[in-house]
Design a protein around this motif. Sequence first.
Motif, PDB file in Angstrom:
ATOM      1  N   LYS A 146       0.827  -1.208   0.000  1.00 11.72           N
ATOM      2  CA  LYS A 146       0.000   0.000   0.000  1.00 11.72           C
ATOM      3  C   LYS A 146       0.859   1.254   0.000  1.00 11.72           C
ATOM      4  N   LEU A 147       1.987   1.192   0.719  1.00 13.16           N
ATOM      5  CA  LEU A 147       2.891   2.348   0.711  1.00 13.16           C
ATOM      6  C   LEU A 147       3.545   2.508  -0.658  1.00 13.16           C
ATOM      7  N   GLU A 149       2.164   1.741  -3.485  1.00 14.74           N
ATOM      8  CA  GLU A 149       1.132   2.365  -4.325  1.00 14.74           C
ATOM      9  C   GLU A 149       1.072   3.866  -4.068  1.00 14.74           C
ATOM     10  N   MET A 150       1.148   4.213  -2.785  1.00 19.32           N
ATOM     11  CA  MET A 150       1.157   5.629  -2.414  1.00 19.32           C
ATOM     12  C   MET A 150       2.325   6.331  -3.110  1.00 19.32           C
ATOM     13  N   GLN A 152       3.809   5.487  -5.790  1.00 16.88           N
ATOM     14  CA  GLN A 152       3.533   5.554  -7.229  1.00 16.88           C
ATOM     15  C   GLN A 152       2.611   6.736  -7.534  1.00 16.88           C
ATOM     16  N   VAL A 153       1.549   6.876  -6.739  1.00 19.03           N
ATOM     17  CA  VAL A 153       0.581   7.952  -6.965  1.00 19.03           C
ATOM     18  C   VAL A 153       1.239   9.319  -6.816  1.00 19.03           C
ATOM     19  N   PHE A 154       2.109   9.459  -5.806  1.00 15.65           N
ATOM     20  CA  PHE A 154       2.740  10.753  -5.571  1.00 15.65           C
ATOM     21  C   PHE A 154       4.072  10.910  -6.309  1.00 15.65           C
ATOM     22  N   VAL A 156       6.984   9.500  -5.995  1.00 11.45           N
ATOM     23  CA  VAL A 156       8.125   9.660  -5.081  1.00 11.45           C
ATOM     24  C   VAL A 156       9.375   9.116  -5.770  1.00 11.45           C
ATOM     25  N   GLU A 160      14.130   8.308  -2.378  1.00 12.02           N
ATOM     26  CA  GLU A 160      13.258   8.551  -1.239  1.00 12.02           C
ATOM     27  C   GLU A 160      12.419   7.320  -0.915  1.00 12.02           C
ATOM     28  N   ARG A 163      14.651   5.157   1.108  1.00 18.96           N
ATOM     29  CA  ARG A 163      14.863   5.683   2.462  1.00 18.96           C
ATOM     30  C   ARG A 163      13.625   5.542   3.344  1.00 18.96           C
ATOM     31  N   CYS A 164      12.465   5.837   2.796  1.00 14.94           N
ATOM     32  CA  CYS A 164      11.267   5.928   3.631  1.00 14.94           C
ATOM     33  C   CYS A 164      10.385   4.679   3.603  1.00 14.94           C
ATOM     34  N   ILE A 165      10.512   3.843   2.589  1.00 12.38           N
ATOM     35  CA  ILE A 165       9.617   2.688   2.508  1.00 12.38           C
ATOM     36  C   ILE A 165      10.380   1.368   2.584  1.00 12.38           C
ATOM     37  N   SER A 251      17.532  14.054   4.644  1.00 13.22           N
ATOM     38  CA  SER A 251      16.473  14.238   3.656  1.00 13.22           C
ATOM     39  C   SER A 251      17.048  14.842   2.394  1.00 13.22           C
ATOM     40  N   LEU A 252      16.627  14.310   1.256  1.00 14.77           N
ATOM     41  CA  LEU A 252      17.173  14.808  -0.011  1.00 14.77           C
ATOM     42  C   LEU A 252      16.599  16.174  -0.375  1.00 14.77           C
TER      43      LEU A 252
ATOM     44  N   ARG B  80      -1.850   5.478   4.946  1.00 12.45           N
ATOM     45  CA  ARG B  80      -0.661   5.191   4.133  1.00 12.45           C
ATOM     46  C   ARG B  80       0.440   6.222   4.346  1.00 12.45           C
ATOM     47  N   PHE B  85       8.545   8.270  10.224  1.00 12.13           N
ATOM     48  CA  PHE B  85       8.977   9.609   9.837  1.00 12.13           C
ATOM     49  C   PHE B  85       7.982  10.652  10.346  1.00 12.13           C
TER      50      PHE B  85
END
Lengths: 252, 222
Positions: A146-147, A149-150, A152-154, A156, A160, A163-165, A251-252, B80, B85
């Motif tokens: 789900k993250l 997909e998130m 992909q939508v935004f 990212v 990043e 780093r974040c997922i 953070s980039l 989500r 963070f």
Amino acid sequence: MFQAFSFRKIGIFLFWTALWQILAELIHNSIVLVGPCDVLLALGSLLPTPGFWLSVGSSFGKISLGFLAAFLCGVTAGSLAYRFPLFREFLEPMVLLMKSVPVAAFVILALIWIGSGNLSVLISFLVVFPILYVNTLTGLKSTDRKLLEMAQVFSVPLAERIRCIYLPALLPHLIGGCRIALGMSWKSGIAAEVIGVPSHTIGEKLYMSKIYLSTADLFAWTIVIIAVSALFEKLFLMLLERGVRLCFRFSL
Amino acid sequence: MLPFQLIIRSLSKAYGEMSVWQDLNLTLDSGCVYCLMGASGIGKTTLFRILLGLEQPDHGSFSLEPSPGYGLTAVFQENRLCESFTPIDNVRLAAGKILSRRQIAEELCRLLPSESLTRPVSTLSGGMKRRVAIVRSLLAPSCGILMDEPFTGLDDATRQQVIDYVKEKTAGRLLIVATHQEEDVDSLGGVLLRPFDGSSPSGNSGRPSLSAPSGSSGRPSF
């Protein structure tokens, strides 16, 4: 509360040490079993000799080198295997082989191939690589879809996303894998040294204590191995967690 | 951004034997708020997933005309968020380098207490997380935002505050909100859409139906 707890711990430790001493007195044979006092004496006479530090340093250096190389290769190969399924299938027989062939068989083979000098580097690599490869792959597979997909939508960016997922999903598996692999690399590395008897290593010293039936030295060296291995584990995990925390913050 | 339209042409989706909806036709204008209503499981989330490119329709197509140059973003049914963070990091992940950290913090402050902005999201309450997800969808560059039940877990006062913020931030863009509450239509000043009534797969296509299609519980969630 905490004090009571640690008092209890010390009490339990003293109980078992006392039992060990009594048992040693009863058996009264320094080859079958030595008491804790004799072990401490043996350790005390080892510590000031330069040969001791040379052996510890050499074994520690070789085993850690094998471990670090396997860590880098295992994490890289695991990430590639996650990204490219063909690569995973391609690597699968190799990983299976590394996992299932007994360490002793590898040691004999390695003695023929590369001799005893760098034996423990190779053996610790062979033991650690599959553990970290499998844990990296499992960790990356546990990433929350789900993250993703998130992300992909935004739109990212990949750095990043990592780093974040991916990293937060990977981390618990990576730390768990390292805990197991660190202990395993030491046990198998020393076992290899006992078989190959390379000079100026802990394994050689263990072998010597077998030759001279010196149980006190054997026990003393065992304590040294446990101590160095625990120290290495603590140090490495601390560095790993530091590195990752830095990554989280950056953070980039 | 120039005005544009989201045009959905005879879109159909089915999971195996079970049809979600068939032959959906809609034309939506930018600058408007649309409230998508219909019983649970009727396919609101599936429509959003297709519009976001996360799933492929079986038939039909949709397009943004004339192309506004940006895509659609969303508030998912779940939050989500990256739990380890901070809210600022989470918004920055989606908004990219367009906004500075300070600008993001200022925007978040309008809906959240400022002390919460530097904590990991995992320490926030459900309603706070929801607001972070909403701010994220609004600050990311997009021509339109799809919100799947965005106001769940918010108390009445916060709800009104969030709705005002959403209206301000979506001006000129397209906003589609899937909701179960009729009052959201009024407070958002939106157009009520019930596109699924009539095309429900249970066969009674003649009359509007609010009943969920049977066996809908097995469908993947948004």
